[in-house]
Design a protein around this motif. Structure first.
Motif, PDB file in Angstrom:
ATOM      1  N   LEU A   1      23.695   7.745 -15.118  1.00 45.57           N
ATOM      2  CA  LEU A   1      22.274   7.709 -15.453  1.00 45.57           C
ATOM      3  C   LEU A   1      21.394   7.051 -14.392  1.00 45.57           C
ATOM      4  CD1 LEU A   1      20.935   7.014 -18.997  1.00 45.57           C
ATOM      5  CD2 LEU A   1      20.020   5.664 -17.106  1.00 45.57           C
TER       6      LEU A   1
ATOM      7  N   LEU B   1      19.982  15.549 -20.806  1.00 42.90           N
ATOM      8  CA  LEU B   1      19.411  14.387 -21.470  1.00 42.90           C
ATOM      9  C   LEU B   1      19.630  14.420 -22.976  1.00 42.90           C
ATOM     10  CD1 LEU B   1      16.030  14.280 -19.516  1.00 42.90           C
ATOM     11  CD2 LEU B   1      17.986  12.759 -19.204  1.00 42.90           C
TER      12      LEU B   1
ATOM     13  N   THR C   1      28.217   8.919 -18.300  1.00 42.43           N
ATOM     14  CA  THR C   1      26.956   9.277 -17.653  1.00 42.43           C
ATOM     15  C   THR C   1      26.906   8.661 -16.260  1.00 42.43           C
ATOM     16  OG1 THR C   1      25.371   7.450 -18.065  1.00 42.43           O
ATOM     17  CG2 THR C   1      25.878   8.910 -19.935  1.00 42.43           C
TER      18      THR C   1
ATOM     19  N   LEU D   1      25.522  13.053 -17.730  1.00 41.84           N
ATOM     20  CA  LEU D   1      24.177  13.027 -17.171  1.00 41.84           C
ATOM     21  C   LEU D   1      24.221  12.629 -15.700  1.00 41.84           C
ATOM     22  CD1 LEU D   1      21.098  12.845 -17.078  1.00 41.84           C
ATOM     23  CD2 LEU D   1      21.255  10.685 -18.331  1.00 41.84           C
TER      24      LEU D   1
ATOM     25  N   THR E   1      27.582  13.645 -22.072  1.00 37.86           N
ATOM     26  CA  THR E   1      26.594  14.445 -21.336  1.00 37.86           C
ATOM     27  C   THR E   1      26.960  14.640 -19.880  1.00 37.86           C
ATOM     28  OG1 THR E   1      25.271  12.499 -20.754  1.00 37.86           O
ATOM     29  CG2 THR E   1      24.673  13.684 -22.792  1.00 37.86           C
TER      30      THR E   1
ATOM     31  N   PRO F   1      22.280  17.774 -15.352  1.00 36.13           N
ATOM     32  CA  PRO F   1      21.041  17.031 -15.619  1.00 36.13           C
ATOM     33  C   PRO F   1      20.687  17.113 -17.106  1.00 36.13           C
ATOM     34  CG  PRO F   1      20.526  19.151 -14.641  1.00 36.13           C
ATOM     35  CD  PRO F   1      22.029  19.046 -14.652  1.00 36.13           C
TER      36      PRO F   1
ATOM     37  N   SER G   1      13.252   4.655 -12.872  1.00 33.40           N
ATOM     38  CA  SER G   1      13.605   6.071 -13.015  1.00 33.40           C
ATOM     39  C   SER G   1      14.656   6.280 -14.096  1.00 33.40           C
ATOM     40  CB  SER G   1      14.096   6.631 -11.677  1.00 33.40           C
ATOM     41  OG  SER G   1      15.290   5.988 -11.256  1.00 33.40           O
ATOM     42  N   GLY G   2      15.503   5.278 -14.317  1.00 32.43           N
ATOM     43  CA  GLY G   2      16.540   5.417 -15.324  1.00 32.43           C
ATOM     44  C   GLY G   2      16.044   5.246 -16.748  1.00 32.43           C
TER      45      GLY G   2
ATOM     46  N   ARG H   1      15.322   8.393 -18.888  1.00 33.71           N
ATOM     47  CA  ARG H   1      16.563   9.095 -19.207  1.00 33.71           C
ATOM     48  C   ARG H   1      17.299   8.380 -20.340  1.00 33.71           C
ATOM     49  NH1 ARG H   1      16.329   9.927 -13.298  1.00 33.71           N
ATOM     50  NH2 ARG H   1      17.529   8.048 -12.824  1.00 33.71           N
TER      51      ARG H   1
ATOM     52  N   ASP I   1      16.486  13.686  -7.066  1.00 26.23           N
ATOM     53  CA  ASP I   1      17.064  14.727  -7.913  1.00 26.23           C
ATOM     54  C   ASP I   1      17.629  15.812  -7.003  1.00 26.23           C
ATOM     55  OD1 ASP I   1      15.162  16.866  -7.304  1.00 26.23           O
ATOM     56  OD2 ASP I   1      13.734  15.785  -8.553  1.00 26.23           O
TER      57      ASP I   1
END
Length: 401
Positions: free
Chosen positions: A73, A325, A71, A317, A315, A323, A120-121, A124, A78
């Motif tokens: 992450l 999750l 990831t 991510l 993922t 994007p 922000s992480g 997620r 964005d």
């Protein structure tokens, strides 16, 4: 024998079965923990002692805690705007060459302090945890300077301290060339090798080092080798983004450099895949990125099987190309897009994902391993790969708690 905790009335999906039965399911099983590790597991009728606490799993399936082994992450901003561009027909590579892609996230990440990156992480990370994930690898790579790369890694460590989850940190400073090094890619690779990797090692912030081997938008073989050789010299294992957009012979390169894994590998050639298998490297498939950027060149899974290559799923991510999750969704995408079997997909988020991180203490249910568990209300293991948009996870255990 006295245990700390005992889970019973569960179908144990050990991921440690004999040849021909990799899931190793124990019906009406039980598993016991002591001091954070698995102390015993087997049929419920054979429990060899008692526990201070007993949990009735009500017939649910109990798996090793899921592992998301790739990831990105922790990042700022964005790239929803670039998503719109791709819908209009602009390619991922064209966006990157125009200053978008990774570099747009670099600008947003450099502008964010550590607290903002953690804040922000966290949502997620919690989304992954809610699906039974107990180990998450988090890469840097959106700073491309010493200060921000280390800030990303510190934010990842802070997330680990604040949540019941194991986080593996990977330094990916060799992700792209920053604007201040425009036209001087080799100079930047040297800066990563000579300055950024040693700084991360001194602070103990990186568990591994990764690099993006790509002759067009990443780094060439000589530059990548410079980075990985320094990492090895400092005792850090290495990983590789390889053969995602073209065949750069990245799989063979990963094998030569003793990489834990080569990730993406859609364009990897059969000889490179065989070299990886011989070297013990893991192939990490990232169907979320394949799906999101509308790739059409499928990884050669048949050649991977023929080579005996261990396959993991993750993922990937990140804000630009995946994007995603949901690791459970990757199970479905791995099966539907890449035609993995249920067994291959589930091994890919447990046992083989652990191997991709160089962690042999998790990913299976066996005595002596970490007691990291995920409980699912399902009728059979295939349900985890079959359903789209359903989260049947009813419990998660990290270190026996």
């Amino acid at each position: 024998m006295q245990f700390d905790r005992l889970w019973l009335n569960a179908a144990l999906v050990t991921m440690d079965g004999p040849e021909g039965d990799p899931l190793g399911v124990i019906r009406d099983g039980a598993i016991a923990a002591k001091d954070g590790r698995i102390a015993w597991l087997g049929p419920r009728a054979a429990i060899p002692g008692s526990a201070a606490e007993t949990i009735d799993c009500a017939g649910a399936h109990l798996l090793p805690g899921l592992i998301d082994c790739h990831t990105h992450l922790v990042f700022g901003g964005d790239r929803a705007g670039e998503f719109q561009q791709r819908l209009a027909g602009v390619s991922y590579e064209e966006i990157a060459k125009a200053g978008g892609g990774i570099l747009s996230t670099v600008r947003a990440t450099r502008a964010a302090d550590e607290a903002a990156l953690v804040a922000s992480g966290a949502p997620r990370l919690k989304a992954l945890m809610a699906e039974g994930v107990t180990t998450v690898e988090i890469k840097s790579g959106y700073g491309l300077d010493i200060q921000t790369e280390l800030r990303q890694l510190r934010a990842a460590r802070a997330l680990a301290a604040a949540h019941p989850v194991r986080i593996e940190t990977t330094l990916l400073a060799a992700h792209a060339t920053p604007p201040e090094y425009a036209g001087r890619r080799t100079d930047y690779a040297a800066h990563v090798a000579q300055d950024i990797i040693p700084a991360a090692a001194r602070e103990g912030l990186a568990d591994a080092v990764d690099a993006f081997l790509d002759t067009a938008i990443g780094f060439d073989a000589r530059e990548t080798a410079m980075v990985l050789d320094v990492a090895h010299g400092l005792g850090l294992p290495v990983k590789l983004h390889a053969d995602q957009l073209r065949d750069d012979d990245g799989a063979a390169f990963a094998a030569r450099h003793g990489a834990l894994s080569a990730d993406h590998i859609e364009y990897a050639n059969p000889a490179g895949l065989r070299a990886m298998a011989r070297a013990g490297s893991v192939g990490v498939l990232l169907p979320g990125a394949f799906y999101f950027i509308r790739e059409t060149h499928h990884p050669d899974v048949a050649a991977m099987r023929e080579a005996g290559l261990r396959l993991a799923l993750a993922t990937d991510l990140n804000p630009g190309s995946s994007p995603a999750l949901s690791l459970l969704l990757m199970l479905n995408l791995g099966c539907t897009l890449f035609r993995l079997t249920v067994e291959e997909a589930l091994l890919g988020v447990t046992r083989h994902a652990a191997a991709a991180l160089g962690r042999q203490d998790r990913g299976r249910l066996a005595p002596g391993l970490l007691c990291d568990l995920a409980l699912f209300d399902i009728r059979q293991p295939a349900d985890l790969c079959y359903w789209i948009g359903r989260n049947p996870c009813t419990g998660r255990v990290v270190g026996g708690r």
